[in-house]
Design a protein around this motif. Structure first.
Motif, PDB file in Angstrom:
ATOM      1  N   SER A   1       0.971  -1.044  -0.203  1.00 23.57           N
ATOM      2  CA  SER A   1      -0.052   0.131  -0.090  1.00 23.57           C
ATOM      3  C   SER A   1       1.088   1.295  -0.041  1.00 23.57           C
ATOM      4  CB  SER A   1      -0.937   0.007   1.112  1.00 23.57           C
ATOM      5  OG  SER A   1      -0.252   0.053   2.427  1.00 23.57           O
ATOM      6  N   LYS A   2       0.190   2.347  -0.213  1.00 25.95           N
ATOM      7  CA  LYS A   2       0.999   3.554  -0.303  1.00 25.95           C
ATOM      8  C   LYS A   2       1.875   3.968   1.046  1.00 25.95           C
ATOM      9  CE  LYS A   2      -1.562   6.253  -3.540  1.00 25.95           C
ATOM     10  NZ  LYS A   2      -2.756   7.221  -3.867  1.00 25.95           N
ATOM     11  N   ALA A   3       2.886   4.449   1.108  1.00 22.94           N
ATOM     12  CA  ALA A   3       3.562   4.695   2.445  1.00 22.94           C
ATOM     13  C   ALA A   3       2.487   5.659   3.389  1.00 22.94           C
ATOM     14  CB  ALA A   3       4.769   5.540   2.146  1.00 22.94           C
ATOM     15  N   GLY A   4       2.026   6.635   2.735  1.00 25.23           N
ATOM     16  CA  GLY A   4       0.867   7.640   3.579  1.00 25.23           C
ATOM     17  C   GLY A   4       1.694   8.238   4.458  1.00 25.23           C
ATOM     18  N   ARG A   5       1.118   8.685   5.601  1.00 28.71           N
ATOM     19  CA  ARG A   5       1.664   9.450   6.655  1.00 28.71           C
ATOM     20  C   ARG A   5       2.771   8.585   7.408  1.00 28.71           C
ATOM     21  NH1 ARG A   5      -4.112  12.289   8.128  1.00 28.71           N
ATOM     22  NH2 ARG A   5      -4.228  13.554   6.253  1.00 28.71           N
ATOM     23  N   LEU A   6       3.845   9.226   7.938  1.00 30.36           N
ATOM     24  CA  LEU A   6       4.614   8.731   8.745  1.00 30.36           C
ATOM     25  C   LEU A   6       4.512   8.860  10.293  1.00 30.36           C
ATOM     26  CD1 LEU A   6       7.862   9.491   6.462  1.00 30.36           C
ATOM     27  CD2 LEU A   6       6.380   7.478   6.096  1.00 30.36           C
ATOM     28  N   SER A   7       4.704   7.759  10.868  1.00 30.52           N
ATOM     29  CA  SER A   7       4.563   7.725  12.310  1.00 30.52           C
ATOM     30  C   SER A   7       6.060   7.913  13.186  1.00 30.52           C
ATOM     31  CB  SER A   7       4.145   6.364  12.790  1.00 30.52           C
ATOM     32  OG  SER A   7       5.131   5.343  12.484  1.00 30.52           O
TER      33      SER A   7
ATOM     34  N   ILE B   1       9.832   7.661  11.549  1.00 32.07           N
ATOM     35  CA  ILE B   1      10.705   8.743  11.476  1.00 32.07           C
ATOM     36  C   ILE B   1      11.940   8.315  11.989  1.00 32.07           C
ATOM     37  CG2 ILE B   1      11.257  11.335  12.078  1.00 32.07           C
ATOM     38  CD1 ILE B   1       9.181  11.030   9.863  1.00 32.07           C
ATOM     39  N   MET B   2      11.920   7.876  13.260  1.00 35.76           N
ATOM     40  CA  MET B   2      13.039   7.287  14.187  1.00 35.76           C
ATOM     41  C   MET B   2      14.048   6.282  13.248  1.00 35.76           C
ATOM     42  SD  MET B   2      12.937   9.422  16.455  1.00 35.76           S
ATOM     43  CE  MET B   2      14.359   8.440  17.569  1.00 35.76           C
TER      44      MET B   2
END
Length: 85
Positions: A54-60, A64-65
């Motif tokens: 699926s799309k990466a979408g928003r990053l948690s 990010i870490m």
């Protein structure tokens, strides 16, 4: 103008966050400049097998870490492929 040719689209290197399923990769199309791609995201089904990408979408914050931890390796690998800029 010729259309997209999947034979010319090569994945050179890939990193996968096993916790969140996010994939970061370096791709090159034909003789073009290698570039970094964020995504897709491949999550696991309850039985442990991979779901459809699926799309990466928003990053948690976990994404990010993880990206922060690998970004120097990604940058160095991409720089080696592209050469001095």
């Amino acid at each position: 103008m010729a259309g997209y040719d999947p034979e010319k689209d090569k994945k050179i290197k890939e990193w996968k966050n096993e916790e969140t399923g996010l994939i970061i990769s370096i791709h090159q199309y034909g003789e073009g400049e290698p570039k970094v791609q964020l995504g897709p995201r491949i999550l696991k089904k309850k039985d442990g097998t991979d779901r459809a990408p699926s799309k990466a979408g928003r990053l948690s914050i976990e994404d990010i870490m993880w990206l922060y931890d690998i970004i120097d390796e990604v940058k160095d690998d991409l720089s080696d492929m592209v050469g001095p800029g």
